[in-house]
Motif scaffolding. Sequence first.
Motif, PDB file in Angstrom:
ATOM      1  N   ALA A 292      19.313  -2.957  -5.352  1.00 35.28           N
ATOM      2  CA  ALA A 292      20.281  -1.663  -5.151  1.00 35.28           C
ATOM      3  C   ALA A 292      21.585  -2.134  -4.866  1.00 35.28           C
ATOM      4  O   ALA A 292      21.932  -2.971  -4.098  1.00 35.28           O
ATOM      5  N   PRO A 293      22.372  -1.324  -5.858  1.00 35.00           N
ATOM      6  CA  PRO A 293      23.851  -1.465  -5.466  1.00 35.00           C
ATOM      7  C   PRO A 293      24.365  -1.355  -4.181  1.00 35.00           C
ATOM      8  O   PRO A 293      24.054  -0.284  -3.643  1.00 35.00           O
ATOM      9  N   ILE A 294      25.504  -2.373  -3.894  1.00 31.07           N
ATOM     10  CA  ILE A 294      25.970  -2.140  -2.379  1.00 31.07           C
ATOM     11  C   ILE A 294      27.522  -1.880  -2.356  1.00 31.07           C
ATOM     12  O   ILE A 294      27.999  -2.425  -3.077  1.00 31.07           O
ATOM     13  N   PRO A 295      27.855  -0.713  -1.976  1.00 29.08           N
ATOM     14  CA  PRO A 295      29.463  -0.240  -2.157  1.00 29.08           C
ATOM     15  C   PRO A 295      30.303  -1.521  -1.528  1.00 29.08           C
ATOM     16  O   PRO A 295      29.863  -2.162  -0.572  1.00 29.08           O
ATOM     17  N   ALA A 296      31.143  -1.514  -2.292  1.00 32.27           N
ATOM     18  CA  ALA A 296      32.420  -2.742  -1.952  1.00 32.27           C
ATOM     19  C   ALA A 296      33.634  -1.783  -1.841  1.00 32.27           C
ATOM     20  O   ALA A 296      34.540  -2.378  -2.446  1.00 32.27           O
ATOM     21  N   ASN A 297      33.765  -0.734  -1.434  1.00 34.58           N
ATOM     22  CA  ASN A 297      35.046   0.131  -1.462  1.00 34.58           C
ATOM     23  C   ASN A 297      35.893  -0.332  -0.640  1.00 34.58           C
ATOM     24  O   ASN A 297      35.520  -0.973   0.314  1.00 34.58           O
ATOM     25  N   SER A 298      37.282  -0.395  -0.741  1.00 34.36           N
ATOM     26  CA  SER A 298      38.497  -0.517  -0.053  1.00 34.36           C
ATOM     27  C   SER A 298      39.665   0.217  -0.367  1.00 34.36           C
ATOM     28  O   SER A 298      40.018   0.229  -1.506  1.00 34.36           O
ATOM     29  N   GLY A 299      40.227   0.657   0.468  1.00 35.29           N
ATOM     30  CA  GLY A 299      41.510   1.700   0.432  1.00 35.29           C
ATOM     31  C   GLY A 299      41.048   2.659  -0.575  1.00 35.29           C
ATOM     32  O   GLY A 299      40.217   3.460  -0.136  1.00 35.29           O
ATOM     33  N   GLN A 300      41.908   2.810  -1.711  1.00 33.34           N
ATOM     34  CA  GLN A 300      41.573   4.008  -2.464  1.00 33.34           C
ATOM     35  C   GLN A 300      40.470   3.677  -3.682  1.00 33.34           C
ATOM     36  O   GLN A 300      40.156   4.673  -4.453  1.00 33.34           O
ATOM     37  N   VAL A 301      40.003   2.612  -3.590  1.00 30.97           N
ATOM     38  CA  VAL A 301      38.885   2.152  -4.749  1.00 30.97           C
ATOM     39  C   VAL A 301      37.731   2.663  -4.242  1.00 30.97           C
ATOM     40  O   VAL A 301      37.375   2.310  -3.130  1.00 30.97           O
TER      41      VAL A 301
ATOM     42  N   PHE B  59      12.558   0.673  -1.921  1.00 31.37           N
ATOM     43  CA  PHE B  59      12.087  -0.258  -2.650  1.00 31.37           C
ATOM     44  C   PHE B  59      12.905  -1.228  -3.557  1.00 31.37           C
ATOM     45  O   PHE B  59      12.952  -2.535  -3.500  1.00 31.37           O
ATOM     46  N   ALA B  60      14.053  -0.419  -3.868  1.00 30.44           N
ATOM     47  CA  ALA B  60      14.834  -1.150  -4.685  1.00 30.44           C
ATOM     48  C   ALA B  60      15.896  -1.968  -3.670  1.00 30.44           C
ATOM     49  O   ALA B  60      16.398  -3.131  -4.205  1.00 30.44           O
ATOM     50  N   MET B  61      16.055  -1.730  -2.475  1.00 28.19           N
ATOM     51  CA  MET B  61      16.890  -2.420  -1.518  1.00 28.19           C
ATOM     52  C   MET B  61      16.077  -3.540  -1.139  1.00 28.19           C
ATOM     53  O   MET B  61      16.380  -4.819  -1.086  1.00 28.19           O
TER      54      MET B  61
ATOM     55  N   HIS C 113       1.022  -1.301   0.154  1.00 24.33           N
ATOM     56  CA  HIS C 113       0.043   0.076   0.249  1.00 24.33           C
ATOM     57  C   HIS C 113       0.856   1.077   0.028  1.00 24.33           C
ATOM     58  O   HIS C 113       2.088   1.167   0.288  1.00 24.33           O
ATOM     59  N   PRO C 114       0.200   2.473  -0.693  1.00 22.36           N
ATOM     60  CA  PRO C 114       1.123   3.686  -0.674  1.00 22.36           C
ATOM     61  C   PRO C 114       1.740   4.218   0.862  1.00 22.36           C
ATOM     62  O   PRO C 114       1.002   3.893   1.819  1.00 22.36           O
ATOM     63  N   GLY C 115       2.813   4.330   0.726  1.00 19.18           N
ATOM     64  CA  GLY C 115       3.238   4.908   2.132  1.00 19.18           C
ATOM     65  C   GLY C 115       4.115   3.785   2.982  1.00 19.18           C
ATOM     66  O   GLY C 115       5.016   4.110   3.913  1.00 19.18           O
ATOM     67  N   ARG C 116       3.986   2.564   2.686  1.00 16.34           N
ATOM     68  CA  ARG C 116       4.341   1.396   3.445  1.00 16.34           C
ATOM     69  C   ARG C 116       5.991   1.504   3.111  1.00 16.34           C
ATOM     70  O   ARG C 116       6.929   1.281   3.924  1.00 16.34           O
ATOM     71  N   ILE C 117       6.638   1.613   1.986  1.00 21.51           N
ATOM     72  CA  ILE C 117       7.903   1.946   1.550  1.00 21.51           C
ATOM     73  C   ILE C 117       8.340   3.220   1.281  1.00 21.51           C
ATOM     74  O   ILE C 117       7.658   3.763   0.530  1.00 21.51           O
ATOM     75  N   HIS C 118       9.175   3.912   2.096  1.00 20.48           N
ATOM     76  CA  HIS C 118       9.271   5.421   2.259  1.00 20.48           C
ATOM     77  C   HIS C 118      10.053   5.986   1.023  1.00 20.48           C
ATOM     78  O   HIS C 118       9.787   7.069   0.965  1.00 20.48           O
ATOM     79  N   SER C 119      10.703   5.131   0.092  1.00 21.32           N
ATOM     80  CA  SER C 119      11.275   5.843  -0.930  1.00 21.32           C
ATOM     81  C   SER C 119      11.527   4.571  -2.028  1.00 21.32           C
ATOM     82  O   SER C 119      11.333   3.395  -1.833  1.00 21.32           O
ATOM     83  N   GLU C 120      11.955   5.253  -3.246  1.00 22.93           N
ATOM     84  CA  GLU C 120      12.216   4.282  -4.411  1.00 22.93           C
ATOM     85  C   GLU C 120      13.659   3.536  -4.073  1.00 22.93           C
ATOM     86  O   GLU C 120      13.798   2.312  -4.360  1.00 22.93           O
ATOM     87  N   ALA C 121      14.517   4.249  -3.199  1.00 21.43           N
ATOM     88  CA  ALA C 121      15.544   3.473  -2.909  1.00 21.43           C
ATOM     89  C   ALA C 121      15.334   2.467  -1.953  1.00 21.43           C
ATOM     90  O   ALA C 121      16.190   1.440  -2.156  1.00 21.43           O
TER      91      ALA C 121
ATOM     92  N   ARG D  34      28.946  -4.365  -5.428  1.00 25.54           N
ATOM     93  CA  ARG D  34      28.673  -5.734  -5.470  1.00 25.54           C
ATOM     94  C   ARG D  34      27.297  -6.156  -5.507  1.00 25.54           C
ATOM     95  O   ARG D  34      26.414  -5.069  -5.256  1.00 25.54           O
ATOM     96  N   LEU D  35      26.925  -7.443  -5.929  1.00 20.83           N
ATOM     97  CA  LEU D  35      25.437  -7.673  -6.203  1.00 20.83           C
ATOM     98  C   LEU D  35      24.800  -7.795  -4.827  1.00 20.83           C
ATOM     99  O   LEU D  35      25.481  -8.315  -3.891  1.00 20.83           O
ATOM    100  N   ASN D  36      23.730  -7.318  -4.836  1.00 17.55           N
ATOM    101  CA  ASN D  36      22.876  -7.426  -3.550  1.00 17.55           C
ATOM    102  C   ASN D  36      22.074  -8.711  -3.350  1.00 17.55           C
ATOM    103  O   ASN D  36      21.284  -9.042  -4.412  1.00 17.55           O
ATOM    104  N   ARG D  37      22.315  -9.509  -2.611  1.00 15.70           N
ATOM    105  CA  ARG D  37      21.738 -10.992  -2.529  1.00 15.70           C
ATOM    106  C   ARG D  37      20.782 -11.055  -1.410  1.00 15.70           C
ATOM    107  O   ARG D  37      20.237 -12.165  -1.260  1.00 15.70           O
ATOM    108  N   TYR D  38      20.127 -10.064  -0.680  1.00 13.35           N
ATOM    109  CA  TYR D  38      19.382  -9.780   0.177  1.00 13.35           C
ATOM    110  C   TYR D  38      17.783  -9.316  -0.289  1.00 13.35           C
ATOM    111  O   TYR D  38      17.937  -9.228  -1.561  1.00 13.35           O
ATOM    112  N   GLY D  39      17.205  -9.091   0.631  1.00 12.10           N
ATOM    113  CA  GLY D  39      15.690  -8.729  -0.087  1.00 12.10           C
ATOM    114  C   GLY D  39      14.743  -9.630  -0.307  1.00 12.10           C
ATOM    115  O   GLY D  39      14.935 -10.879  -0.143  1.00 12.10           O
ATOM    116  N   ASP D  40      13.658  -9.148  -0.926  1.00 12.57           N
ATOM    117  CA  ASP D  40      12.653 -10.225  -1.399  1.00 12.57           C
ATOM    118  C   ASP D  40      13.091 -10.873  -2.617  1.00 12.57           C
ATOM    119  O   ASP D  40      13.014 -10.304  -3.712  1.00 12.57           O
ATOM    120  N   ARG D  41      13.274 -12.170  -2.648  1.00  9.33           N
ATOM    121  CA  ARG D  41      13.893 -12.747  -3.826  1.00  9.33           C
ATOM    122  C   ARG D  41      12.899 -13.104  -4.869  1.00  9.33           C
ATOM    123  O   ARG D  41      13.127 -13.076  -5.909  1.00  9.33           O
TER     124      ARG D  41
END
Length: 356
Positions: free
Chosen positions: A272-281, A265-267, A255-263, A286-293
């Motif tokens: 939604a892309p998950i940051p996988a930064n390390s050091g200077q990169v 909903f993507a999560m 229903h409207p308002g249950r999910i507060h943003s499009e981000a 990386r691939l998001n393997r969580y959420g509603d499959r």
Amino acid sequence: MNSLTDLREVVDVVIGVDTHVHTHSAAIVDAATGGLLDEITVEATSQGYAELVEFANNHAMLRAWAIEGTGGHGAGLSRHLLAMSEIVIELDRPKRAARRNGAKTDPLDAIRAAREAMARPRLGTPRTGGERQALAVLLAARRSAINASTEAQQQVFGLVIAAPEPIRVRFRGQKLAAMLNTAANLRVHASWDTETTSTVVALRTVARRAHAMLKEARELQKAIVAIIRSWRPDLLEEFGVGPIVAATVLCAWSHPGRIHSEAAFAMLAGVAPIPANSGQVTTRYRLNRYGDRQLNNALHTVVQSRIQYQPATRDYVARRTAEGKTGREIKRCLARYVARDLYRLLETPRQALDEA
């Protein structure tokens, strides 16, 4: 409620509920201090729900209910409380690591539920009933029928491979669909030995089961289509969105308002892309393997359809491929775009769509 930043600003107590098949354990926790005020265990019946509300009324304060499993064991209690205009917060099952030294009892889990609700920056509301719940149960039944049919078809194929030659020769050169029809129409002859007779009986039984499950799945899909067309027919107008994808998206969104943003909903959809930064990169994801499959699979079904049949998407794929992107990366980007578009469409009131 899902836009609040601190539950303690609006309520005096939080009632955590640990739900089970036959009983529910509840604990009243002070919102200001986090201290336990009282606790109770009731039967998971209408009488038990009324007893739980009466127990909460003894603490005449502003309150919110933090319930685990609002779509499962806690569904009945959630409906009872929402009908009384109570504030209900949906919680997932607590992580085992959060349990102190492995301690676990129903009252302790109820206390944890209340404290976890107070600690969350955003709060989830239970999914609605009505059309959404109707779609959910029909989808579950259809999924079961499809799985049963798939298993039966695999069994037919395996039985044909190992069948005696007089039977196996009847299936030679046939595709699986034709195999099912042939197997379903087999007849037993008195001159056959025990092995051949038993194989024919097994093939015929399993093939007819596969056909029956497919027929059942088609009937369930008709019911799903009828609900979607009366609730959100605009979803079916989106390219690549069929009735099963639409039903899956509606069940996750609710229903409207249950999910507060499009981000968010993507999560939820796991796109939604998950940051996988390390050091200077600093540009690595990386691939998001969580959420509603199931929702994730529905979005990728739309992506596959658009890549195959929609010219604009095919042009996008060609352009990103020329930029050096891999096929998997391109599909992940497209799934994120699909999640954005569907969320914006779902959050648009029906009245506005009708006027447009």
